[in-house]
Design a protein around this motif. Structure first.
Motif, PDB file in Angstrom:
ATOM      1  N   THR A 134       0.843  -1.194   0.000  1.00  0.00           N
ATOM      2  CA  THR A 134       0.000   0.000   0.000  1.00  0.00           C
ATOM      3  C   THR A 134       0.878   1.244   0.000  1.00  0.00           C
ATOM      4  O   THR A 134       1.809   1.354   0.801  1.00  0.00           O
ATOM      5  N   ASP A 135       0.588   2.164  -0.894  1.00  0.00           N
ATOM      6  CA  ASP A 135       1.350   3.416  -0.969  1.00  0.00           C
ATOM      7  C   ASP A 135       0.850   4.389   0.101  1.00  0.00           C
ATOM      8  O   ASP A 135      -0.351   4.632   0.227  1.00  0.00           O
ATOM      9  N   GLY A 145      -2.071   9.977   2.674  1.00  0.00           N
ATOM     10  CA  GLY A 145      -3.069   9.355   1.831  1.00  0.00           C
ATOM     11  C   GLY A 145      -2.625   7.942   1.485  1.00  0.00           C
ATOM     12  O   GLY A 145      -1.469   7.727   1.098  1.00  0.00           O
ATOM     13  N   THR A 147      -3.126   4.345  -0.650  1.00  0.00           N
ATOM     14  CA  THR A 147      -3.689   3.729  -1.847  1.00  0.00           C
ATOM     15  C   THR A 147      -3.215   2.279  -1.923  1.00  0.00           C
ATOM     16  O   THR A 147      -2.006   2.013  -1.944  1.00  0.00           O
ATOM     17  N   THR A 149      -4.835  -2.181  -1.467  1.00  0.00           N
ATOM     18  CA  THR A 149      -5.937  -3.096  -1.171  1.00  0.00           C
ATOM     19  C   THR A 149      -5.601  -3.912   0.064  1.00  0.00           C
ATOM     20  O   THR A 149      -4.546  -4.553   0.137  1.00  0.00           O
ATOM     21  N   GLU A 186     -14.080   8.360   5.100  1.00  0.00           N
ATOM     22  CA  GLU A 186     -13.404   8.329   3.800  1.00  0.00           C
ATOM     23  C   GLU A 186     -14.185   7.523   2.771  1.00  0.00           C
ATOM     24  O   GLU A 186     -13.990   7.693   1.569  1.00  0.00           O
ATOM     25  N   ARG A 191     -12.939   7.844  -1.240  1.00  0.00           N
ATOM     26  CA  ARG A 191     -11.526   7.445  -1.210  1.00  0.00           C
ATOM     27  C   ARG A 191     -11.324   6.070  -0.573  1.00  0.00           C
ATOM     28  O   ARG A 191     -10.194   5.611  -0.414  1.00  0.00           O
ATOM     29  N   ARG A 212     -10.677  -1.421  -0.402  1.00  0.00           N
ATOM     30  CA  ARG A 212      -9.871  -0.722  -1.399  1.00  0.00           C
ATOM     31  C   ARG A 212      -9.670   0.719  -0.958  1.00  0.00           C
ATOM     32  O   ARG A 212     -10.622   1.430  -0.619  1.00  0.00           O
ATOM     33  N   LEU A 213      -8.409   1.152  -0.951  1.00  0.00           N
ATOM     34  CA  LEU A 213      -8.045   2.519  -0.573  1.00  0.00           C
ATOM     35  C   LEU A 213      -7.591   3.280  -1.806  1.00  0.00           C
ATOM     36  O   LEU A 213      -6.713   2.820  -2.545  1.00  0.00           O
ATOM     37  N   ASP A 214      -8.188   4.427  -2.039  1.00  0.00           N
ATOM     38  CA  ASP A 214      -7.827   5.263  -3.185  1.00  0.00           C
ATOM     39  C   ASP A 214      -7.497   6.665  -2.687  1.00  0.00           C
ATOM     40  O   ASP A 214      -8.279   7.606  -2.842  1.00  0.00           O
ATOM     41  N   GLY A 215      -6.342   6.778  -2.045  1.00  0.00           N
ATOM     42  CA  GLY A 215      -5.962   8.056  -1.454  1.00  0.00           C
ATOM     43  C   GLY A 215      -6.686   8.331  -0.142  1.00  0.00           C
ATOM     44  O   GLY A 215      -6.845   9.501   0.239  1.00  0.00           O
TER      45      GLY A 215
END
Length: 391
Positions: A134-135, A145, A147, A149, A186, A191, A212-215
């Motif tokens: 994960t970023d 933030g 991003t 899974t 979030e 996000r 799922r994380l999107d920022g």
């Protein structure tokens, strides 16, 4: 002292009976046990590890281990789901016991009704705490933030705060593992999303769905640690590993206890057509039940001992991770063996999906997939005794 603690004071028989009665429907219908959570919240269960000065029950990890064994005997999926919330409150306690109040917000949040989920697992990431796909991207306000899974996110329908980690590759002092908490808000911001994909062999009530994380944003005051990747002596890492392994072992030990009880009930109630005697008088059945008890009996005192060592900040040095991996591994393999034997004692009736033992048989299989898995546990113990592998 654990010896003076009665788990029935917090989990009385009538509460457990209600939880047990609902477990079969949640397994059959693949639904989350909302009523169980309501009852447990009313009993103060979400804050059992929070100090009494902050409004919690002020229990020790050793005492909560007993509670989780008892709850798992009624509904393993409910116990495993609530485990993930208790892990974070347990980590907060481990840190606070060592003079570190970085997770005070977890303690006060639990008292206020927040539900904390555990967002560490990632598909194919066998580094677990020591790495992440994960970023984690730093934000101008000091937050991050995220991003990526996360899989096996228990409590998916109800959690309000997700404790997670990600990797910051932009840091001038080298890559850093970032541990933080992301609020459920979030999701509304677009996000964060939760997939309705939990359709499994067992432990169905945990509803451990993919996230799922999107920022997804964690605010600056919820950034708990920035650590170098890889093994790390930081108290947060120790806290996560120790509480996670002990409470997992507690759940599977509770499953084993219930399977043993059901085997005894069945052996006492069934009568042999051949002899006219209860199966409890059959030498082979007696041997099986004795074997079940022999392997089960070792785990509760081991859990009590290692939990107490965490509570009392005992110093096991480099052996700590081997001890913790070991107790989880032994609990899971013991529980699987006990449930296998219980199925044989109970006979063909236990093969029907409506039978409680059938559910326990499927639920106990999940234990081998939790960290530390068998390969990781053996590698950890081998390194403790033999030293690291040579390059």
């Amino acid at each position: 002292m654990v010896s003076d603690f009665d788990p029935a004071g917090i989990l009385p028989d009538d509460l457990l009976d209600r939880i047990r009665e609902r477990a079969a429907a949640h397994d059959r219908e693949n639904t989350f046990p909302h009523d169980d959570l309501t009852d447990l919240r009313a009993a103060g269960y979400l804050s059992v590890l929070v100090p009494s000065a902050l409004g919690g029950a002020g229990l020790s990890l050793a005492e909560v281990s007993l509670l989780q064994q008892r709850l798992a005997g009624a509904a393993p999926a409910t116990a495993l789901a609530i485990n993930m919330h208790l892990v974070w409150t347990g980590v907060a306690k481990v840190l606070a016991d060592r003079g570190i109040d970085d997770l005070r917000f977890v303690q006060t949040g639990a008292v206020a009704g927040e539900v904390f989920a555990f967002g560490i697992s990632e598909a194919g990431n066998d580094l677990v705490l020591f790495g992440s796909d994960t970023d984690a991207v730093p934000q101008p306000d000091g937050g991050y933030g995220f991003t990526g899974t996360k899989i096996f996110t228990s409590l998916s329908p109800v959690w309000t705060q997700l404790g997670l980690h990600g990797l910051d590759t932009t840091s001038p002092d080298g890559p850093r593992m970032v541990y933080a908490f992301v609020p459920r808000a979030e999701e509304a911001a677009g996000r964060l999303s939760v997939k309705d994909d939990w359709d499994t062999l067992g432990m169905r009530g945990t509803q451990s769905r993919t996230t799922r994380l999107d920022g997804a944003l964690a605010p600056a005051d919820r950034i708990v640690r920035r650590l170098a990747p890889g093994p790390n002596p930081d108290p947060l890492v120790f806290g996560i590993f120790s509480v996670f392994e002990i409470l997992l072992a507690s759940v599977y030990t509770g499953i084993a206890r219930r399977a043993l009880e059901l085997a005894v009930q069945t052996a006492t109630a069934r009568t042999s057509k051949k002899t006219g005697l209860p199966y409890s008088q059959d030498p082979d059945i007696r041997w099986r039940i004795a074997e079940m008890a022999l392997v089960y009996d070792a785990l509760p005192p081991e859990l009590a001992s290692i939990s107490r060592d965490v509570d009392e900040s005992a110093d096991h040095g480099a052996q700590w991770f081997a001890l913790l991996s070991g107790v989880k591994h032994r609990a899971v393999t013991m529980a699987k063996r006990v449930v296998d034997e219980a199925m044989l004692v109970a006979g063909g009736a236990s093969y029907f999906s409506s039978a409680e033992l059938s559910r326990l048989y499927r639920d106990v299989l999940a234990g081998q997939f939790h960290p530390s898995d068998p390969e990781s546990a053996h590698a950890t113990v081998a390194a403790a005794w033999l030293g690291p592998l040579q390059p």
